[in-house]
Design an enzyme around this catalytic site. Structure first.
Site, short mmCIF file in Angstrom:
data_model
loop_
_atom_site.label_atom_id
_atom_site.label_comp_id
_atom_site.label_asym_id
_atom_site.label_seq_id
_atom_site.Cartn_x
_atom_site.Cartn_y
_atom_site.Cartn_z
CG PHE A 1 -1.74 -1.28 1.33
CD1 PHE A 1 -2.61 -1.70 0.34
CD2 PHE A 1 -1.57 -2.09 2.44
CE1 PHE A 1 -3.30 -2.89 0.46
CE2 PHE A 1 -2.27 -3.29 2.56
CZ PHE A 1 -3.14 -3.69 1.56
NE ARG B 1 -7.29 -5.80 -23.76
CZ ARG B 1 -7.98 -6.08 -24.88
NH1 ARG B 1 -8.96 -6.96 -24.84
NH2 ARG B 1 -7.69 -5.48 -26.01
CE LYS C 1 -11.82 -15.98 -8.77
NZ LYS C 1 -11.56 -17.40 -8.46
CB THR C 2 -6.73 -10.11 -9.81
OG1 THR C 2 -6.69 -9.80 -11.20
CG2 THR C 2 -6.28 -11.55 -9.61
CD GLN D 1 -5.75 -4.88 -6.15
OE1 GLN D 1 -5.36 -3.81 -5.72
NE2 GLN D 1 -5.47 -6.02 -5.56
CE LYS E 1 -8.62 4.01 -18.60
NZ LYS E 1 -9.40 5.20 -19.01
N GLY E 2 -4.66 1.17 -14.85
CA GLY E 2 -4.44 0.61 -13.51
C GLY E 2 -5.69 0.68 -12.66
CD GLU F 1 -2.53 3.70 -6.07
OE1 GLU F 1 -2.46 4.11 -7.25
OE2 GLU F 1 -1.69 4.00 -5.20
MO1 MOS Z 1 1.15 3.00 -4.00
S1 MOS Z 1 0.61 4.18 -2.44
O1 MOS Z 1 1.90 4.06 -5.07
O2 MOS Z 1 2.02 1.70 -3.44
#
Ligand code: MOS
Length: 736
Positions: free
Chosen positions: A242, A615, A620-621, A625, A688-689, A692
């Protein structure tokens, strides 16, 4: 092909491939090892002759170590040595080290800062000796400032300004001017910081729990004064980070120094309390939001100004306004962050630095504006989605905010909400609904990976990319299996060792897309090599279940083409697509809470999140998140808060008994909707990510639901019963 990602890859290769594993909700391949206790974490390696080190924290708030009395423990059973802990990369875990070279200064910058390491034959002996170690200080605690103050602050960076804010506010039909506060947060990863260091022929090997192996190698080499080539870091399993393990920290440097001195392996494991006390925090914030809009709720003025804190000289400042920059309209604007220098442990990146606390406040303010306008909060947001980045004109890449708002509202049943508070009462409980948008910047990061198509057709993927519980092993394997047409069972992924090519690491939600793009490109190179043998282009090659053919051809086993292992390295670096577009991920949260009319206790009843992040690489993962982020948001809304003693600045709640994260009992039914999206600007995977995104705004939805339930608008997170109780309406109102 250029290594930098300069133009969007619209081929959408992963939609043309045939294997059908990409996006599937596959289990994590290392999952069974983890739940069976068979995945080896940093502290669990058996090294012959390993000595045990225990860190000693400073007993003053600020000052300097003048003497470490080694003789006070020298005769104790098992004690092997005491090492001064040089101001060990105070900014460790910043992702921004290198600014301050390691110096053997003995400055104490904050209470409990590790200042020494005691090493003994056993952990118990080291613990006992660490308690007995006598240290002298020059105590300058009287000079310390323990609380952030606007009067003693400076701009963290240049504010973002456009148009004429004051004039726009003066002319606006409706104006809102509110100030919210958020407390410091801990990362609270399940696995405490741990390291085993061992030297051989001047070379250092460290088993650590780290997020960014390639970067950590450089940091560690700097710290102990050797070349990066002489450092190997092994970190295949990480029990959460984190942000707290972005950089190396005290335990790794101390273990390395002691192991060199003793010529033995040394293990240093932090206690839960030491992690809380010495690993960075998320800054507390004070945030003033001013909104001005026309009669229809279209924003003309937007100001988001924050006060954050950090130690003197630290470069990190919580980037509170990061998503405010691009999320909503409002041509006249001011976004500014001021920083106050205080004596508290280092402030740094904690999951979704910036948006996590910035969005929950912005979304609270938007809810307040919707109330003023008697407008549905979903509609207010829709009316304020800008064409480009206001004041800058930068175009957005793919954006699924409207779709997220609609899909989330529909699935949740938003239409059943009462627009006014205190309308729904069930026994002792006020019940209400709230919503918020989600937004988080998207970052592509430099990455490299190696893929081997073995002579027997099986696949090996190698990168120093870490998996901090996020699903890197699963996702990277899926990309390779999809591109090379093999079942997932024929794909092996090896991660978290600096001997492998440097991946992007796990940070800023960039791991899967960045290192995944490197894997993708390595696979493209393998496909090109195969295509040459087949006389068609790599793009037209069809690979499935171990067979290969060109479009329209007869499938044959790919092994017939392989004379040996086919090995290729792929790499990617951010390029023009990162510069020329505003890239972000979006979503929406909807939740229902019940607030006890007599005690002020808030219970989350249900929550829906809808997210668009390009995409989906593994449903599941990705879902996990999003869920994890939402749980963080719930904690941020209701319970999480680091408390510091105002007299000497020491952290009061330094464990999970006192720092309250949500537990299973606190988390009811949660629904996650993953939207279909392709973002070719973001990466060759069109992904994309997502790591977070789920936290960014979630706490705002909870806060807004509390208002809708009982009419109390708290602007001070977390919204604990004591604060609510002080403002709750007559508990017998609207009851019969
Ligand atoms: Mo994250 S807070 O950039 O591991």
């Amino acid at each position: 092909m250029s290594v930098t990602y300069d133009s969007p890859d619209h081929r959408n290769m992963l939609d043309r491939t045939r294997q059908g594993v990409i996006g599937q909700p596959l289990d994590r391949p290392e999952g069974a090892l983890k739940v069976a206790g068979q995945a080896t974490y940093a502290a669990e390696y058996r090294r012959p002759g390993c000595a045990e080190g225990v860190l000693v924290g400073a007993t003053i708030s600020k000052g300097r170590v003048t003497a470490i009395h080694r003789d006070s423990v020298a005769g104790m059973p098992g004690v092997l040595g005491v090492y001064a802990s040089p101001r060990m990369l105070r900014r460790a875990a910043q992702g921004g080290a290198g600014e301050a070279p390691m110096q053997d200064v003995r400055e104490v910058d904050f209470p409990f800062q590790p200042v020494a390491l005691v090493v003994a034959e056993t952990f118990e002996q080291a613990t006992t000796a660490a308690k007995a170690l006598r240290i002298d200080y020059e105590d300058r605690s009287a000079d310390a400032r323990f609380e952030a103050s606007a009067d003693a602050s400076e701009p963290a960076k240049d504010p973002v300004e456009a148009g004429d804010l004051e004039a726009a506010l003066a002319q606006a039909e409706h104006v809102l001017d509110v100030t919210y506060t958020t407390p410091c947060h801990a990362s609270a990863a399940l696995e405490p910081h741990a390291a085993i260091a061992e030297w051989s022929d001047g070379k250092l090997t460290l088993h650590g729990s780290l997020q960014m192996v390639a970067f950590n190698v450089k940091e560690l080499a700097d710290s102990v004064g050797i070349d990066a080539e002489d450092v190997r870091i092994i970190s295949p399993y990480v029990g959460g980070g984190f942000g707290s393990k972005l950089g190396i920290s005290h335990e790794a440097v101390a273990a390395a120094i002691a192991a060199r001195e003793l010529d033995r392996p040394v293990r240093v494991v932090m206690s839960r309390q030491q992690v809380f006390e010495s690993i960075m925090r998320r800054s507390e914030t004070t945030q003033r939001v001013r909104l001005g809009c026309d009669a229809e709720g279209r924003l003309t003025a937007l100001a988001h100004e924050a006060l954050v804190s950090n130690l003197p000289e630290e470069s990190f400042s919580e980037p509170v306004t990061q998503a405010t920059e691009f999320l909503y309209a409002g041509d006249n604007r001011r976004l500014a962050i001021d920083i106050s220098r205080i004596t508290r442990l280092t402030a740094g990146s904690v999951r979704a630095p910036g948006e996590a606390v910035g969005m929950q406040v912005l979304e609270g303010a938007m809810d307040e504006l919707a109330v003023k306008l008697h407008l549905d909060p979903v509609e207010l947001r829709k009316r304020n989605i800008p064409d480009d980045v206001p004041g800058q004109g930068t175009p957005h890449s793919s954006r699924r905010l409207v779709e997220a708002l609609d899909a989330g509202a529909r699935a949740f049943g938003w239409s059943h909400r009462h627009p006014l508070p205190c309308q729904r009462r069930e026994g002792e409980w006020w019940v209400g609904m709230g919503m918020a948008s989600a937004a988080r910047v998207n970052i592509l990061s430099k990455a490299e990976a190696r893929v081997t198509l073995r002579a027997d057709g099986s696949i090996l993927v190698e990168s120093d990319q870490t998996d901090i519980g996020t699903g890197s092993y699963a996702v990277l394997g899926q990309i390779a299996a999809e591109m090379l047409g093999q079942p997932i069972e024929r794909t092996e992924v090896r991660l978290g060792d600096s001997l492998y090519p440097p991946g992007a690491g796990s940070g800023g939600s960039w791991g899967a897309s960045s290192t995944g793009s490197a894997v993708f490109r390595a696979c493209e190179a393998i496909r090109a090599a195969l295509a040459r043998k087949m006389n068609c282009s790599g793009d037209d090659l069809l690979l499935q279940d171990g067979t290969i053919c060109c479009e329209g051809g007869e499938p044959r086993p790919v092994t017939e083409l392989l004379e040996g292992d086919l090995v290729r390295t792929g790499s990617i670096e951010p390029g023009e697509t990162s510069e020329n577009f505003n890239q972000a991920t979006y979503g929406a949260f909807f939740c229902e809470v019940a607030v006890n009319a007599f005690t002020g206790e808030t219970r989350l009843r249900r929550m829906t999140g809808a997210f668009g992040f390009g995409r989906v690489l593994n449903a599941k993962t990705a879902r996990s998140q999003c869920l994890g982020g939402m749980v963080w948001g719930i904690g941020s809304a209701l319970t999480e808060e680091l408390s510091f003693d105002s007299r000497d600045g020491h952290l009061v709640n330094h464990d999970l008994a006192e720092y309250h994260v949500p537990v299973h009992r606190d988390i009811p039914e949660m629904e996650v909707i993953l939207l279909e999206e392709r973002d070719a600007v973001a990466s060759p995977l069109q992904s994309k990510g997502v790591g977070e995104l789920g936290i960014c705004g979630a706490a705002g939805a909870v806060a807004n639901a509390i208002y809708n339930a009982c009419g109390v608008r708290l602007r001070d997170f977390p919204m604990t019963p004591d604060k609510l109780l002080a403002q709750l309406p007559d508990p017998f109102m609207n009851t019969t």
